[in-house]
Enzyme design. Structure first.
Site, PDB file in Angstrom:
ATOM      1  N   HIS A   1     -12.352  -3.356 -10.833  1.00  0.00           N
ATOM      2  CA  HIS A   1     -13.520  -4.547 -10.978  1.00  0.00           C
ATOM      3  C   HIS A   1     -13.817  -4.508 -12.501  1.00  0.00           C
ATOM      4  CE1 HIS A   1     -13.651  -1.658  -6.794  1.00  0.00           C
ATOM      5  NE2 HIS A   1     -14.679  -2.198  -6.491  1.00  0.00           N
TER       6      HIS A   1
ATOM      7  N   ASP B   1      -8.234  -8.826  -2.189  1.00  0.00           N
ATOM      8  CA  ASP B   1      -9.484  -8.059  -3.064  1.00  0.00           C
ATOM      9  C   ASP B   1     -10.055  -9.457  -3.843  1.00  0.00           C
ATOM     10  OD1 ASP B   1     -10.586  -5.963  -3.448  1.00  0.00           O
ATOM     11  OD2 ASP B   1      -9.218  -5.176  -4.047  1.00  0.00           O
TER      12      ASP B   1
END
Length: 350
Positions: free
Chosen positions: A190, A258
């Site tokens: 992230h 993703d």
């Protein structure tokens, strides 16, 4: 949402929807957002905690999303258990993390995911970003570690298969992640790009194994990791990595990126999207962006190609009505397998 199976995968490629799965802003759809979604025509949607309040609200939202695009589009969420579950008590069950639940055995994992899937399907959610087939190790970053089912390929494959079977029995499509394997990552994708300098033969004997064992499943998600022995790009944006997923792992399901907004990737949303599509991702997943950024992603993704549409058709053919099991009986069966310390709370709705 229709309870009937999806289209016959042999019936042709199907229509060319937008090559995206998009997040939405809040608990309801406003007029402007509805108009944008109608124009963008994403293949599916993803929901987060910001979209979830009560079962009644969530059923309205999933119905409105499908109405906006004029079809029974896939609506997904992340309901793994542990830290990563978007639907929580008091209206839904708080499930244990995968690494904790795996110790109860494959049948308990299967039953949990049947129950989890029924809770999702009851509010119009018919795909789950699970199971996570990454292998946990001593160096695995904490953002991922307890989301894994185990520390060896055989355990992860066995528990992942049980989870997928439970979801499918409940009428929910499983999405295997993070291909080709995220478990060795020492940083959180992230925020940073994990870089793995591991020989491919070593990965082939370990990290790739659970994905190969479950390569028959309908949907998969890439990892934002860089394999230095393969390429200088993140796997999501790497033609070599996507080719490895297709050929070496043998996955021919519908492959999504993703979240394109994660900081492991660089460039604008449009540049990230274009790179993922050029690498061979069938769909681009965009979760937490502004409206202007969502528009960039939709424009850069374009529409699904023929191979992606064939895979989408095959995935939708696996989407069926939930089995006829009584949730209360499933809970009783699960409770009978578990140590009393792990029994599900009796005040959680079934």
């Amino acid at each position: 949402m229709s309870g009937t199976p999806g289209p016959d995968p042999g019936a042709g490629p199907g229509p060319a929807h937008g090559a995206t799965i998009l997040g939405v802003e809040g608990l309801t759809l406003g007029r402007d957002e509805r108009a944008f979604l109608r124009e963008a025509d994403p293949w599916g949607f993803i929901l987060f905690a910001r979209n979830v309040d009560t079962p009644e609200q969530l059923r309205r939202l999933t119905g409105d999303l499908r109405e906006a695009v004029g079809r029974d589009a896939v609506v997904m969420t992340d309901q793994e258990g542990g830290r990563v579950q978007r639907l929580r008590a008091p209206h839904w069950t708080d499930w244990p993390a995968p690494l904790d639940s795996a110790s109860d055995g494959a049948e308990a994992v299967r039953l949990r995911h049947r129950l989890m899937g029924r809770e999702l399907r009851a509010v119009g959610i018919d795909a789950d970003a699970a199971p996570c087939l990454d292998i946990a190790g001593d160096q695995t970053h904490e953002f991922l570690k307890n989301r894994c089912f185990g520390t060896d390929p055989a355990t992860v494959a066995t528990m992942g298969r049980a989870a997928a079977e439970g979801l499918l029995a409940a009428g929910v499509l499983p999405i295997v992640k993070h291909m080709p394997g995220h478990g060795r990552a020492r940083v959180d994708s992230h925020h940073q790009l994990p870089v793995l300098d591991t020989p491919l033969d070593e990965l082939d004997a370990s990290d790739f194994q659970p994905f190969r064992a479950l390569n028959d499943l309908p949907l998969g998600m890439t990892a934002h990791i860089r394999l230095t022995r393969l390429d200088d790009r993140p796997a999501t944006a790497s033609p070599a990595a996507i080719r490895l997923i297709r050929e070496r792992i043998g996955f021919d399901g519908l492959l999504m990126s993703d979240d394109i907004g994660m900081n492991a990737l660089s460039g604008t949303p449009a540049e990230r999207t274009a790179a993922a599509v050029a690498a061979g991702c069938d769909l681009v997943l965009a979760c937490n962006l502004s409206r202007a950024e969502f528009e960039q992603v939709a424009g850069a993704a374009g529409t699904m190609g023929l191979a992606a549409r064939r895979r989408a058709n095959a995935a939708l053919a696996r989407r069926a009505a939930p089995d006829a099991a009584d949730p209360a009986e499933l809970r009783a069966e699960l409770a009978a397998l578990l140590d009393p310390r792990h029994l599900l709370s009796k005040n959680i709705p079934g």
